[in-house]
Design a protein around this motif. Structure first.
Motif, mmCIF file in Angstrom:
data_model
loop_
_atom_site.group_PDB
_atom_site.id
_atom_site.type_symbol
_atom_site.label_atom_id
_atom_site.label_comp_id
_atom_site.label_asym_id
_atom_site.label_seq_id
_atom_site.Cartn_x
_atom_site.Cartn_y
_atom_site.Cartn_z
ATOM 1 N N LYS A 1 0.926 -1.063 0.049
ATOM 2 C CA LYS A 1 -0.036 0.030 -0.045
ATOM 3 C C LYS A 1 0.896 1.198 -0.035
ATOM 4 N N HIS A 2 2.070 0.969 0.364
ATOM 5 C CA HIS A 2 2.903 2.177 0.418
ATOM 6 C C HIS A 2 4.338 2.374 -0.222
ATOM 7 N N THR A 3 4.769 3.296 -0.646
ATOM 8 C CA THR A 3 6.251 3.388 -1.218
ATOM 9 C C THR A 3 6.983 4.394 -0.460
ATOM 10 N N ILE A 4 8.146 4.649 -0.880
ATOM 11 C CA ILE A 4 9.023 5.578 -0.292
ATOM 12 C C ILE A 4 8.792 7.020 -0.669
ATOM 13 N N TRP A 5 7.751 7.330 -1.582
ATOM 14 C CA TRP A 5 7.378 8.879 -1.969
ATOM 15 C C TRP A 5 6.750 9.201 -0.528
ATOM 16 N N LYS A 6 7.109 10.490 -0.347
ATOM 17 C CA LYS A 6 6.421 11.324 1.047
ATOM 18 C C LYS A 6 6.307 12.776 0.569
ATOM 19 N N LYS A 7 5.718 13.495 1.520
ATOM 20 C CA LYS A 7 5.616 14.924 1.356
ATOM 21 C C LYS A 7 6.874 15.559 1.302
ATOM 22 N N GLY A 8 7.098 16.538 0.275
ATOM 23 C CA GLY A 8 8.473 16.958 -0.108
ATOM 24 C C GLY A 8 9.485 16.464 -1.081
#
Length: 341
Positions: free
Chosen positions: A183-190
C-alpha cells in the motif's frame, strides 16, 4: 480455364486407369542401427544416457546450492549472479532428463514399426490382455533391469529434479507475507521528483508541453533502500495542455500546470508501462497492451488491466522543483494486491 481434373475424371487422369482402392504397402524393410549390431556401440550409447542423467543430477544440485548459498541480496550484481546460477541449474536439471530420454529411445529401445488395427472403443478382454502384454514386452525390451547403472542414474535424476520446485516453495514458509506493505512506497511529502536513472531533480520549467519524464524519488541517493522499494516508486510524468485534463473533484490540485505523474507499475501484472503517445495522451504497457488515458485519470481504455494507474500528487517547492505532496493514495501494482488487502 482450369486444367485440374474433375472428380469424375480422376480414374482416367493422364491416360492411366487408376484403381478404385490402393493396396496397403505396409512397412518398409527395417534398418538396423549400429547399436543393434555392435555391442560396443550399444554400451557406448548406454554410457551417454547415464552421462546425460548425471548432468541432470549435477544441475539440480547446483540449483539447490545456489538457492541456499547465493541468495539474491539487495544489489543488482547479487541478483544477477543468483538468477544466473539458478537458471543454469534448472536448465541442466531439466535438459539432462529430456535429452537422456530421447537418446535412450533412439539408440537403445526397440524401434520396430508395428501396426494395430483400429477396433471399437470398448475392447474385448482378449484385446485388453494383449495391450497389457505389449506394455510388458516394451518394458522388457527397454532392458532397464539389466542396466543397473543406467537405472540408478535415471531414478536419481527423476527423484532430485522435483526439488528444484519444492525447495523454493518450502523456503517461502516463514517469509514475510505482510501484503499491506504494497500500500505504501518511499514517496512522501516534499520528496523531489528526479530523472531516472541520473537522480537529478526536475524543475517544473524544464518540463515542456508534450514531454515525458521517467521519474524516481530524489532521496534515493541520500538513503539506502532495497531494490524492491525503488521498483515500487517508479513514475512516469508528462505535461499536457491543462484544458485537456479531466480531473475528478477529489484530485483537483494533484497536478501542476498540466503536469501529471502516475505510477509506471501496470495494474495488470506489474510490467513497466512506458510507451507514451503524445497526441492521444495514451500510455501503453508493452507486455499485454493495456492502455491508459493520462488525460482522464489514467483510466483503462484497452487491454486486460482493470483499474487505473495510481496518481502521485505533485506540486512545486520554493525553488521551483517538482515535489510529491504525499505518497500514492492507493496500492500500486497488480489489482490482486488491492483485492487481498
Amino acid at each position: 480455364m482450369s486444367t485440374h481434373p474433375s472428380p469424375t475424371d480422376i480414374t482416367t487422369y493422364g491416360g492411366a486407369n487408376l484403381p478404385d482402392t490402393f493396396t496397403d504397402p505396409g512397412h518398409g524393410p527395417h534398418r538396423l542401427r549400429r547399436t543393434d549390431t555392435d555391442p560396443a556401440a550399444n554400451k557406448r550409447a548406454e554410457r551417454q544416457v547415464v552421462l546425460l542423467f548425471a548432468v541432470s543430477i549435477i544441475g539440480t544440485v547446483l540449483f539447490l546450492v545456489a538457492y541456499v548459498l547465493v541468495p539474491p541480496g539487495d544489489t543488482a550484481a547479487s541478483m544477477r549472479t543468483s538468477n544466473l546460477l539458478l537458471g543454469l541449474g534448472l536448465f541442466l536439471g531439466m535438459f539432462g532428463i529430456g535429452a537422456a530420454a530421447v537418446h535412450w529411445a533412439k539408440t537403445l529401445m526397440n524401434d520396430h514399426e508395428r501396426t494395430d488395427e483400429r477396433h471399437s472403443l470398448t475392447p474385448s478382454e482378449e484385446t485388453r490382455q494383449g495391450a497389457v502384454q505389449a506394455l510388458q514386452e516394451g518394458l522388457a525390451d527397454a532392458n532397464v533391469a539389466r542396466r543397473g547403472v543406467l537405472k540408478g542414474a535415471m531414478f536419481s535424476a527423476l527423484a532430485l529434479a522435483p526439488l528444484s520446485v519444492a525447495v523454493p516453495l518450502i523456503g517461502e514458509v516463514g517469509e514475510d507475507w505482510d501484503i499491506t506493505k504494497f500500500k505504501h512506497t518511499i514517496w512522501k511529502k516534499g520528496v523531489r521528483l528526479a530523472s531516472d536513472p541520473s537522480g537529478r531533480p526536475i524543475r517544473a520549467a524544464e518540463v515542456t508541453l508534450g514531454s515525458a519524464f521517467h521519474v524516481i524519488p530524489a532521496n534515493l541517493e541520500d538513503e539506502e533502500h532495497p531494490l524492491d522499494e525503488k521498483a515500487k516508486a517508479i513514475v512516469l510524468m508528462v505535461r499536457m495542455d491543462p484544458r485537456d485534463l479531466k480531473e475528478a473533484e477529489d484530485r483537483r490540485g494533484w497536478s501542476y500546470e498540466g503536469i501529471v505523474a502516475y505510477s509506471k507499475v501496470c495494474t495488470h501484472v506489474g510490467c513497466p508501462v512506458a510507451l507514451y503517445e503524445q497526441q492521444t495522451h495514451h500510455l501503453l504497457c508493452p507486455c499485454h497492451q493495456s492502455t491508459f488515458d493520462l488525460a482522464d485519470g489514467a483510466k483503462v481504455v484497452f487491454g486486460p488491466a482493470n483499474r487505473p494507474l495510481p496518481q502521485l500528487p505533485i506540486t512545486v517547492d520554493d525553488e521551483g522543483y517538482l515535489v510529491a505532496q504525499s505518497d500514492f493514495h492507493e496500492p500500486i501494482g497488480p489489482s490482486f494486491w488491492e483485492r487481498l488487502t
